[in-house]
Write a protein that holds these residues in place. Structure first.
Motif, PDB file in Angstrom:
ATOM      1  N   LEU A  12      42.989  41.567  45.493  1.00 23.61           N
ATOM      2  CA  LEU A  12      43.141  40.372  44.647  1.00 23.61           C
ATOM      3  C   LEU A  12      44.527  40.327  43.985  1.00 23.61           C
ATOM      4  CD1 LEU A  12      39.582  40.361  43.040  1.00 23.61           C
ATOM      5  CD2 LEU A  12      40.484  38.622  44.566  1.00 23.61           C
ATOM      6  N   ILE A  15      46.962  39.268  46.529  1.00 24.30           N
ATOM      7  CA  ILE A  15      46.920  37.803  46.745  1.00 24.30           C
ATOM      8  C   ILE A  15      47.805  37.103  45.709  1.00 24.30           C
ATOM      9  CG2 ILE A  15      45.413  35.748  46.564  1.00 24.30           C
ATOM     10  CD1 ILE A  15      43.194  37.475  47.862  1.00 24.30           C
ATOM     11  N   ASN A  16      47.699  37.540  44.449  1.00 22.98           N
ATOM     12  CA  ASN A  16      48.514  36.917  43.392  1.00 22.98           C
ATOM     13  C   ASN A  16      50.006  37.128  43.632  1.00 22.98           C
ATOM     14  OD1 ASN A  16      46.251  36.063  42.137  1.00 22.98           O
ATOM     15  ND2 ASN A  16      46.280  37.565  40.498  1.00 22.98           N
ATOM     16  N   SER A  18      51.395  37.624  46.525  1.00 21.35           N
ATOM     17  CA  SER A  18      51.751  36.771  47.673  1.00 21.35           C
ATOM     18  C   SER A  18      51.902  35.324  47.232  1.00 21.35           C
ATOM     19  CB  SER A  18      50.675  36.841  48.755  1.00 21.35           C
ATOM     20  OG  SER A  18      50.421  38.134  49.100  1.00 21.35           O
ATOM     21  N   TYR A  19      51.029  34.918  46.307  1.00 20.17           N
ATOM     22  CA  TYR A  19      51.050  33.528  45.822  1.00 20.17           C
ATOM     23  C   TYR A  19      52.381  33.205  45.143  1.00 20.17           C
ATOM     24  CZ  TYR A  19      49.429  29.323  43.395  1.00 20.17           C
ATOM     25  OH  TYR A  19      49.286  28.043  42.929  1.00 20.17           O
ATOM     26  N   MET A 128      46.294  37.039  36.440  1.00 22.06           N
ATOM     27  CA  MET A 128      45.786  35.683  36.685  1.00 22.06           C
ATOM     28  C   MET A 128      46.187  34.688  35.596  1.00 22.06           C
ATOM     29  SD  MET A 128      44.201  35.315  39.534  1.00 22.06           S
ATOM     30  CE  MET A 128      43.237  33.850  39.356  1.00 22.06           C
ATOM     31  N   ILE A 133      51.771  33.497  36.179  1.00 25.29           N
ATOM     32  CA  ILE A 133      51.871  33.144  37.607  1.00 25.29           C
ATOM     33  C   ILE A 133      52.935  32.054  37.787  1.00 25.29           C
ATOM     34  CG2 ILE A 133      50.642  31.901  39.450  1.00 25.29           C
ATOM     35  CD1 ILE A 133      48.330  33.679  39.063  1.00 25.29           C
TER      36      ILE A 133
ATOM     37  N   LEU B  26      37.649  33.992  38.168  1.00 28.50           N
ATOM     38  CA  LEU B  26      39.023  34.343  38.542  1.00 28.50           C
ATOM     39  C   LEU B  26      39.135  34.601  40.041  1.00 28.50           C
ATOM     40  CD1 LEU B  26      40.182  36.677  35.617  1.00 28.50           C
ATOM     41  CD2 LEU B  26      40.774  34.302  35.998  1.00 28.50           C
ATOM     42  N   ARG B  29      39.427  31.453  41.795  1.00 25.86           N
ATOM     43  CA  ARG B  29      40.809  30.946  41.734  1.00 25.86           C
ATOM     44  C   ARG B  29      41.694  31.669  42.738  1.00 25.86           C
ATOM     45  NH1 ARG B  29      43.398  30.480  35.994  1.00 25.86           N
ATOM     46  NH2 ARG B  29      45.131  29.835  37.282  1.00 25.86           N
ATOM     47  N   SER B  30      41.463  32.965  42.883  1.00 23.29           N
ATOM     48  CA  SER B  30      42.240  33.727  43.881  1.00 23.29           C
ATOM     49  C   SER B  30      41.978  33.180  45.279  1.00 23.29           C
ATOM     50  CB  SER B  30      41.860  35.205  43.837  1.00 23.29           C
ATOM     51  OG  SER B  30      42.439  35.811  42.733  1.00 23.29           O
ATOM     52  N   TYR B  33      44.079  30.234  45.635  1.00 24.03           N
ATOM     53  CA  TYR B  33      45.468  30.670  45.855  1.00 24.03           C
ATOM     54  C   TYR B  33      45.669  31.083  47.315  1.00 24.03           C
ATOM     55  CZ  TYR B  33      46.196  30.906  40.772  1.00 24.03           C
ATOM     56  OH  TYR B  33      46.320  30.622  39.441  1.00 24.03           O
ATOM     57  N   THR B  34      44.678  31.794  47.865  1.00 26.22           N
ATOM     58  CA  THR B  34      44.777  32.227  49.272  1.00 26.22           C
ATOM     59  C   THR B  34      44.920  31.021  50.187  1.00 26.22           C
ATOM     60  OG1 THR B  34      43.262  33.969  48.639  1.00 26.22           O
ATOM     61  CG2 THR B  34      43.708  33.767  50.978  1.00 26.22           C
ATOM     62  N   ILE B  37      48.412  29.738  49.895  1.00 22.67           N
ATOM     63  CA  ILE B  37      49.371  30.625  50.588  1.00 22.67           C
ATOM     64  C   ILE B  37      49.325  30.327  52.087  1.00 22.67           C
ATOM     65  CG2 ILE B  37      49.868  33.038  51.227  1.00 22.67           C
ATOM     66  CD1 ILE B  37      48.549  33.826  48.517  1.00 22.67           C
TER      67      ILE B  37
END
Lengths: 265, 87
Positions: A12, A15-16, A18-19, A128, A133, B26, B29-30, B33-34, B37
């Protein structure tokens, strides 16, 4: 179970990261402050090849807060020189790097108090936060705030060390000086210097030295007559102090004279 | 959860459940985001003109505007800094 939770939260967090990284790679600078203040001043440095005196006196650019400290634009200018030209987009890569460093510092600090799983969970929750972010590589990439946050976390990381030496005190003082040149808000960190576990004399000395860059910059803005913007907080503060000195000075002199003339009966 | 939390009061149980709910939100939300991306990467890989579309410092030439004052020309110079003129 523990391994699954660890891998899940690492994924997770990844992922952040990468975002924010894709935000920087695939989107242009979007923040108005970045376009209008930070990169703009860096371009002024680049055009004038040094202190942007003309830019800082041009009324057309009054919106860009000409009295703000020039630390970050100067670093961007050095980056432009290194790259051999103006390129805002390449500089943005520093934002996901700062985001990763912040998360690493947060993890290190949490890890001193709890185990790996809880540290990862809290780091994930922290990662998060929308403003973090956004500043890390999405809509607010290009602003100065994330560098201030990074400096603050380095500050906390040093303060959490068990052994506290004078070298670390000096390092904290340097961080305060850097923070005050990123943004005016950075100067508020100097308050922590007054509560360090060292001698009183050293604390006050560090505090006074940490104020030097901001006082110098304020002096430059006054000496070079750089016009004030819509948020003259620091100039107002100095004006208030000046008025206080003007008021207290005569009072002090009168009281000394009265003490001299005073003869006990 | 079997990762060391011992719930011994109703308050603690509620707190832990709210905390787990927060984590689930959360995670959702991830997931969003994925999706973003992936859409960014797919958009980039499907683009025919990758450099022009995704490196914003390459922009078309600004049209020459006649009758500008010195100040306006100065602003235009600042604006076009960092752009590569593509004719």
């Amino acid at each position: 179970m523990q391994k699954i939770v660890t891998v899940l939260f690492l994924l997770l967090i990844f992922i952040n990261i990468s975002y924010v990284t894709t935000g920087v790679l695939f989107h242009p600078v979007q923040s108005m402050d970045a376009i209008g203040i930070w990169f703009f001043k860096a371009k002024a440095f680049y055009i004038e090849q040094g202190f942007p005196n003309n830019f800082l006196h041009n009324a057309n650019y009054a919106y860009s807060h000409q009295r703000y400290p020039l630390g970050l634009p100067f670093i961007i200018f050095l980056f432009y020189r290194l790259m051999g030209g103006v390129n805002d987009h390449s500089f943005l890569i520093l934002y996901p790097i700062s985001y990763c460093l912040i998360l690493l510092l947060v993890y290190k600090i949490f890890r001193r108090h709890t185990n790996t799983i809880y540290s990862l969970i809290f780091v994930y929750i922290y990662s998060m936060f929308s403003p973090l972010i956004a500043a890390g590589g999405r809509i607010l990439a290009g602003n100065a705030d994330i560098f201030l946050v990074l400096v603050e976390w380095i500050f906390i990381y040093i303060l959490y060390k068990k052994k506290f030496s004078i070298a670390k005190c000096i390092l904290i003082m340097i961080l305060v000086m850097i923070a005050s040149q990123i943004k005016f808000e950075g100067i508020f960190l100097s308050g922590i210097l007054l509560f360090l576990p060292v001698s009183r004399k050293l604390r006050i000395s560090l505090f006074c030295v940490s104020l030097t860059p901001i006082i110098l910059w304020t002096w430059v803005t006054i000496a070079f007559k750089i016009p004030t913007d819509t948020h003259p907080i620091v100039p107002s503060l100095f004006l208030a102090i000046e008025q206080l000195v003007h008021f207290l000075g005569p009072c002090f002199i009168i009281s000394i004279n009265q003490t001299k003339n005073f003869t006990p009966s | 959860m079997s990762i060391g939390i011992k719930a011994n009061s109703i308050f603690l149980i509620i707190t832990i459940r709210v905390f787990i709910l927060l984590l689930l939100i959360l995670m959702l939300r991830s997931f969003i985001y994925t999706k973003r991306i992936l859409s960014d990467i797919v958009k980039f890989s499907n683009s025919n003109s990758k450099v022009e579309d995704f490196l914003p410092y390459i922009k078309p030439c600004l049209t020459e505007i006649q009758g500008l004052t010195d100040e306006e020309k100065h602003i235009l110079n600042y604006r076009s800094l960092g752009t590569i003129c593509k004719k």
